[in-house]
Design a protein around this motif. Structure first.
Motif, PDB file in Angstrom:
ATOM      1  N   GLU A   1       0.824  -1.193   0.000  1.00 58.00           N
ATOM      2  CA  GLU A   1       0.000   0.000   0.000  1.00 58.00           C
ATOM      3  C   GLU A   1       0.869   1.259   0.000  1.00 58.00           C
ATOM      4  O   GLU A   1       2.086   1.176   0.131  1.00 58.00           O
ATOM      5  CB  GLU A   1      -0.926  -0.020   1.216  1.00 58.00           C
ATOM      6  CG  GLU A   1      -1.891  -1.194   1.165  1.00 58.00           C
ATOM      7  CD  GLU A   1      -2.857  -1.173   2.335  1.00 58.00           C
ATOM      8  OE1 GLU A   1      -3.995  -0.760   2.135  1.00 58.00           O
ATOM      9  OE2 GLU A   1      -2.466  -1.549   3.444  1.00 58.00           O
ATOM     10  N   THR A   2       0.204   2.401  -0.123  1.00 57.78           N
ATOM     11  CA  THR A   2       0.902   3.685  -0.137  1.00 57.78           C
ATOM     12  C   THR A   2       1.900   3.779   1.014  1.00 57.78           C
ATOM     13  O   THR A   2       1.557   3.480   2.153  1.00 57.78           O
ATOM     14  CB  THR A   2      -0.120   4.820   0.042  1.00 57.78           C
ATOM     15  OG1 THR A   2      -1.238   4.541  -0.779  1.00 57.78           O
ATOM     16  CG2 THR A   2       0.475   6.154  -0.327  1.00 57.78           C
TER      17      THR A   2
ATOM     18  N   ALA B   1      -9.550  -7.687   1.801  1.00 59.85           N
ATOM     19  CA  ALA B   1     -10.060  -6.323   1.645  1.00 59.85           C
ATOM     20  C   ALA B   1     -10.516  -6.023   0.225  1.00 59.85           C
ATOM     21  O   ALA B   1     -11.201  -5.032  -0.012  1.00 59.85           O
ATOM     22  CB  ALA B   1      -8.985  -5.316   2.067  1.00 59.85           C
TER      23      ALA B   1
ATOM     24  N   LEU C   1     -16.616  -7.023   3.666  1.00 58.84           N
ATOM     25  CA  LEU C   1     -15.201  -6.925   3.383  1.00 58.84           C
ATOM     26  C   LEU C   1     -14.511  -6.682   4.707  1.00 58.84           C
ATOM     27  O   LEU C   1     -15.039  -5.990   5.560  1.00 58.84           O
ATOM     28  CB  LEU C   1     -14.915  -5.726   2.484  1.00 58.84           C
ATOM     29  CG  LEU C   1     -15.369  -5.791   1.043  1.00 58.84           C
ATOM     30  CD1 LEU C   1     -15.046  -4.479   0.372  1.00 58.84           C
ATOM     31  CD2 LEU C   1     -14.693  -6.926   0.315  1.00 58.84           C
ATOM     32  N   ASP C   2     -13.345  -7.253   4.884  1.00 58.58           N
ATOM     33  CA  ASP C   2     -12.623  -6.986   6.104  1.00 58.58           C
ATOM     34  C   ASP C   2     -11.490  -6.029   5.811  1.00 58.58           C
ATOM     35  O   ASP C   2     -10.538  -6.390   5.131  1.00 58.58           O
ATOM     36  CB  ASP C   2     -12.078  -8.288   6.684  1.00 58.58           C
ATOM     37  CG  ASP C   2     -13.215  -9.194   7.103  1.00 58.58           C
ATOM     38  OD1 ASP C   2     -14.043  -8.729   7.898  1.00 58.58           O
ATOM     39  OD2 ASP C   2     -13.288 -10.337   6.614  1.00 58.58           O
ATOM     40  N   GLY C   3     -11.620  -4.823   6.298  1.00 60.18           N
ATOM     41  CA  GLY C   3     -10.500  -3.900   6.204  1.00 60.18           C
ATOM     42  C   GLY C   3      -9.450  -4.330   7.206  1.00 60.18           C
ATOM     43  O   GLY C   3      -9.678  -5.229   8.001  1.00 60.18           O
ATOM     44  N   ILE C   4      -8.294  -3.701   7.142  1.00 60.85           N
ATOM     45  CA  ILE C   4      -7.285  -3.982   8.168  1.00 60.85           C
ATOM     46  C   ILE C   4      -7.387  -2.845   9.166  1.00 60.85           C
ATOM     47  O   ILE C   4      -7.169  -1.697   8.802  1.00 60.85           O
ATOM     48  CB  ILE C   4      -5.883  -4.052   7.554  1.00 60.85           C
ATOM     49  CG1 ILE C   4      -5.854  -5.120   6.452  1.00 60.85           C
ATOM     50  CG2 ILE C   4      -4.851  -4.364   8.621  1.00 60.85           C
ATOM     51  CD1 ILE C   4      -4.582  -5.144   5.648  1.00 60.85           C
TER      52      ILE C   4
ATOM     53  N   ASP D   1      -6.149   3.334  -0.297  1.00 61.24           N
ATOM     54  CA  ASP D   1      -5.607   1.978  -0.336  1.00 61.24           C
ATOM     55  C   ASP D   1      -6.717   0.963  -0.107  1.00 61.24           C
ATOM     56  O   ASP D   1      -7.726   1.271   0.520  1.00 61.24           O
ATOM     57  CB  ASP D   1      -4.557   1.821   0.767  1.00 61.24           C
ATOM     58  CG  ASP D   1      -3.209   2.320   0.320  1.00 61.24           C
ATOM     59  OD1 ASP D   1      -2.862   2.050  -0.840  1.00 61.24           O
ATOM     60  OD2 ASP D   1      -2.529   2.974   1.106  1.00 61.24           O
ATOM     61  N   VAL D   2      -6.498  -0.265  -0.579  1.00 64.58           N
ATOM     62  CA  VAL D   2      -7.569  -1.260  -0.502  1.00 64.58           C
ATOM     63  C   VAL D   2      -8.049  -1.543   0.917  1.00 64.58           C
ATOM     64  O   VAL D   2      -9.235  -1.729   1.148  1.00 64.58           O
ATOM     65  CB  VAL D   2      -7.213  -2.596  -1.196  1.00 64.58           C
ATOM     66  CG1 VAL D   2      -7.309  -2.443  -2.694  1.00 64.58           C
ATOM     67  CG2 VAL D   2      -5.868  -3.111  -0.771  1.00 64.58           C
ATOM     68  N   SER D   3      -7.119  -1.560   1.889  1.00 65.49           N
ATOM     69  CA  SER D   3      -7.566  -1.888   3.246  1.00 65.49           C
ATOM     70  C   SER D   3      -8.440  -0.761   3.796  1.00 65.49           C
ATOM     71  O   SER D   3      -9.370  -0.998   4.560  1.00 65.49           O
ATOM     72  CB  SER D   3      -6.373  -2.154   4.154  1.00 65.49           C
ATOM     73  OG  SER D   3      -5.582  -1.006   4.302  1.00 65.49           O
TER      74      SER D   3
ATOM     75  N   GLN E   1     -10.150   1.366   1.750  1.00 72.33           N
ATOM     76  CA  GLN E   1     -11.339   1.308   0.904  1.00 72.33           C
ATOM     77  C   GLN E   1     -12.364   0.347   1.498  1.00 72.33           C
ATOM     78  O   GLN E   1     -13.560   0.639   1.551  1.00 72.33           O
ATOM     79  CB  GLN E   1     -10.946   0.849  -0.498  1.00 72.33           C
ATOM     80  CG  GLN E   1     -12.118   0.384  -1.345  1.00 72.33           C
ATOM     81  CD  GLN E   1     -11.696   0.048  -2.759  1.00 72.33           C
ATOM     82  OE1 GLN E   1     -11.382   0.933  -3.541  1.00 72.33           O
ATOM     83  NE2 GLN E   1     -11.660  -1.218  -3.087  1.00 72.33           N
ATOM     84  N   ALA E   2     -11.869  -0.810   1.986  1.00 76.79           N
ATOM     85  CA  ALA E   2     -12.777  -1.804   2.566  1.00 76.79           C
ATOM     86  C   ALA E   2     -13.513  -1.215   3.766  1.00 76.79           C
ATOM     87  O   ALA E   2     -14.717  -1.437   3.934  1.00 76.79           O
ATOM     88  CB  ALA E   2     -11.994  -3.049   2.974  1.00 76.79           C
ATOM     89  N   GLN E   3     -12.806  -0.431   4.595  1.00 76.63           N
ATOM     90  CA  GLN E   3     -13.457   0.180   5.759  1.00 76.63           C
ATOM     91  C   GLN E   3     -14.556   1.145   5.334  1.00 76.63           C
ATOM     92  O   GLN E   3     -15.658   1.143   5.885  1.00 76.63           O
ATOM     93  CB  GLN E   3     -12.428   0.941   6.610  1.00 76.63           C
ATOM     94  CG  GLN E   3     -11.389   0.046   7.268  1.00 76.63           C
ATOM     95  CD  GLN E   3     -10.220   0.854   7.828  1.00 76.63           C
ATOM     96  OE1 GLN E   3     -10.245   2.085   7.833  1.00 76.63           O
ATOM     97  NE2 GLN E   3      -9.191   0.157   8.281  1.00 76.63           N
TER      98      GLN E   3
ATOM     99  N   GLU F   1     -17.570  -0.736   3.873  1.00 78.39           N
ATOM    100  CA  GLU F   1     -18.335  -1.353   4.963  1.00 78.39           C
ATOM    101  C   GLU F   1     -19.193  -0.302   5.667  1.00 78.39           C
ATOM    102  O   GLU F   1     -20.357  -0.548   5.995  1.00 78.39           O
ATOM    103  CB  GLU F   1     -17.382  -1.999   5.982  1.00 78.39           C
ATOM    104  CG  GLU F   1     -17.001  -3.428   5.668  1.00 78.39           C
ATOM    105  CD  GLU F   1     -18.204  -4.364   5.661  1.00 78.39           C
ATOM    106  OE1 GLU F   1     -19.115  -4.174   6.480  1.00 78.39           O
ATOM    107  OE2 GLU F   1     -18.225  -5.277   4.816  1.00 78.39           O
TER     108      GLU F   1
END
Lengths: 329, 333
Positions: free
Chosen positions: A42-43, A260, A271-274, B185-187, B189-191, B194
């Motif tokens: 990621e960024t 994600a 979706l599970d974000g981190i 970022d994808v992580s 984006q997921a938050q 949701e």
């Protein structure tokens, strides 16, 4: 087989007003001739800085390489003079970037820039006329429509996809050993992205060039690469063949990344974000930098340097939780 | 998905056109678009850059003047509304943009940014206002301490949450989200995805127009999808049906071009030739015919296709409904 590129234990920090930012932490990475490697993260994970630093493209100061070595074709390239580095870039190593407009001069015609680039790569040993023929031939190879007309165009007259083709042509005319593509399709639409990915894959195979594709998108990388290295906060956390990254990811961060991303053809309820955000790299601890966000973290994760474990053939993971699963590699 | 209730659409666009005259020609950014969004629905509006999807979003809230056609919000025609009427529209519908860095004023604190719409649209002041603002921040999952911070101190995902809090401050029934997660970022984006899903689950009447180029995100979040090409909608229908059984060749090509997050490569990728034509010079007949692998000379290049209904979706293609070529949707479930 001697690896084409071998980065060993590379650490890099930036001196800033706020302190020392430890951007890359003891990274090791190998690339064999003809291999296509995806570098994903990621960024701010350091994926661009890592590849640029290896080829002397990160200005020092503020950057400082504190440890490690970079061998290219068996030769140490970290201590090379700027002049030697320059001779290597463009001929042995070529780079293409995300936004082609930033790397093409807007006030010169496309053709002029191609000819200049080719003459610089050949150290001035070709005539303008010969360079023009090489350039037109290459534009044809990258399937730019109407190469003769586009030769006389200015960059703003080309679409994003066409500009990226020009940049690819410029990068590949010298038939480099290694192509580094830094998010080459991120600024493009999906249909154009598909065209460019196919083009890169085909050219790299036909010309026998090794590839490092930097991307934040695991989907993009899986289209072109055979191996993927996942980076997080300046460390490589997992390095494995593409199929293993998707089918049996071992590092909790890789698992988190995969969970994600929504899949276009699979209905998903959630979706599970981190949770959490990137750690502060001004004063990081010596252990795993993902520990603060990791569901499996134990005290040992932050206290000591995490060892590399092989959990499958060519499948490396740097995670304390995987240490028991070591196989004989 | 959700039954289209007999209720009044939250947003209705009728033959909307937005043309921009330039010195030499007219740019047909949006050309004859009709759309209905019912309360509770999330409609994904997808297309490539330059297809006019953002212009539709802006025109729907009268941020850009339309050239022709009608815009109705919750039954009332706002096409010609001005001043006071438009002000009340803004309390019903709010916009969220792609880049939170440029849509938040860098000189205002987060607290002031979120309070601004309330100062304009409500009578809340003082401690009551402060209370509402901190509740809004809590609503989007940001700590109270952020009230006194500035946008540059926040990460991209946090800034986008602030933009959402600001939009929710006036208690709107409709959100127009213009690529809200494309810069993230994808992580993260997921938050955000949701969060939007939860918001819709909590508030039955909440309606969203979700503008995006990312088909996987639309698949996850939206109930219906409308695909735009060169200022027109070429296909529209429930997400499941359009993804499993696309009718328009452009939709098929778009779906086949999505890089799948899996080890197997896309099977049967359809290659589109060339770039999007200019909206100044829209091709005759079906606008897609110069790039279409199935175009038929004498038909597609001269006759404008009409809507063909297939199941619950409809497509604007001469060949929609006929079985054409390999069904590449089949091998990926």
């Amino acid at each position: 087989m001697q690896p084409l590129l071998s980065i060993r234990d590379l650490s890099l920090e930036f001196n800033t007003f706020d302190g020392t930012y430890q951007a890359i932490d003891r990274v090791s990475l190998e690339l064999n001739p003809g291999e296509a490697l995806g570098l994903v993260g990621e960024t701010g994970c350091g994926k661009s800085v890592l590849t640029r630093a290896a080829f002397g493209l990160v200005p020092s100061p503020p950057a400082r390489i504190t440890s490690g070595s970079v061998l290219f074709q068996g030769r140490e390239i970290l201590g090379l003079s700027p002049r030697e580095q320059r001779a290597m870039r463009g001929r042995d190593v070529a780079l293409i970037f995300q936004d082609p407009m930033t790397f093409i001069n807007p006030v010169f015609k496309v053709g002029t820039q191609l000819v200049d680039a080719i003459r610089a790569q050949q150290l001035g040993k070709v005539t303008r006329k010969a360079a023009r023929d090489i350039a037109l031939n290459m534009l044809d190879k990258v399937q730019l429509p109407n190469p003769v007309r586009q030769f006389e165009s200015y960059p703003h007259q080309l679409s994003g996809g066409m500009r990226q083709r020009v940049l690819i042509a410029m990068a590949l005319t010298a038939e480099p050993k290694l192509l580094i593509a830094d998010e080459p399709t991120t600024a493009l639409d999906v249909t154009i992205q598909a065209q460019i990915l196919d083009l890169i894959e085909r050219l790299v195979q036909d010309m026998g060039i090794s590839l490092i594709m930097i991307s934040h998108d695991l989907g993009v990388v899986s289209q072109v690469c055979s191996r993927v290295a996942v980076m997080y906060a300046g460390q490589i956390v997992e390095d494995a063949p593409v199929a293993q990254i998707f089918d049996s990811p071992a590092h909790p961060y890789t698992k988190g990344l995969l969970a994600a991303v929504p899949h276009p053809f699979r209905p998903e309820d959630r979706l599970d974000g981190i949770p959490g955000s990137l750690p502060n790299l001004y004063n990081p601890h010596t252990g795993c930098r993902f520990a603060e966000r990791c569901p499996l973290a134990i005290n040992r994760c932050v206290e000591a340097r995490v060892a590399q474990t092989f959990v499958g053939p060519q499948h490396m993971v740097a995670c304390t939780a995987c240490e028991g699963a070591q196989i004989d590699a | 998905m959700r039954e289209s209730s007999p209720s009044v659409p939250m947003l209705e666009l009728e033959n909307l056109r937005v043309h921009f005259p330039t010195k030499s020609a007219v740019v047909r950014a949006v050309d004859d678009i009709s759309l209905k969004l019912y309360p509770g629905e999330i409609l994904g509006l997808v297309g490539e850059s330059g297809s006019g999807k953002s212009t539709v979003g802006k025109a729907a809230l009268r941020l850009i003047d339309s050239t022709d056609g009608k815009i109705k919000i919750n039954g009332s025609d706002i096409t010609k509304a001005s001043g006071k009427e438009l002000k009340s529209v803004r309390t019903k519908a709010q916009l969220i943009f792609q880049d939170p860095h440029s849509s938040l004023n860098p000189r205002m604190t987060i607290g002031k940014i979120v309070a601004e719409p309330l100062l304009i649209h409500s009578r809340q002041r003082g401690s009551e206002l402060a209370e509402t603002v901190s509740k809004l921040l809590g609503r989007v999952g940001l700590p109270r301490q952020f009230l006194h911070r500035y946008p540059h101190e926040l990460s991209g995902g946090q800034k986008q949450r602030v933009a959402i809090a600001r939009a929710l401050s006036v208690d709107p029934d409709m959100l127009i989200l213009d690529e809200p997660t494309s810069a993230l970022d994808v992580s993260v984006q997921a938050q955000i995805l949701e969060f939007l899903k939860e918001l819709h689950d909590e508030r039955q009447r909440m309606t969203s127009l979700f503008i995006s180029h990312n088909l996987a995100v639309v698949r996850f979040l939206c109930h219906r999808i409308a695909v735009m090409y060169l200022g027109r909608i070429v296909e529209e229908g429930p997400v499941e049906q359009v993804f499993s059984n696309p009718q328009h060749p452009y939709t098929k090509a778009l779906l086949s071009a999505v890089p799948l997050p899996q080890a197997e490569r896309n099977a049967g990728r359809i290659h589109l030739q060339g770039d999007l034509p200019s909206p100044v010079n829209v091709p005759t007949g079906c606008a897609f015919h110069p790039r279409c692998p199935q175009a038929e000379a004498g038909k597609c290049d001269s006759e404008t296709p009409h809507w063909v209904t297939v199941g619950q979706s409809r497509a604007r293609c001469h060949f929609a409904g006929e079985d054409l070529g390999p069904d590449f949707g089949g091998d990926v479930e």
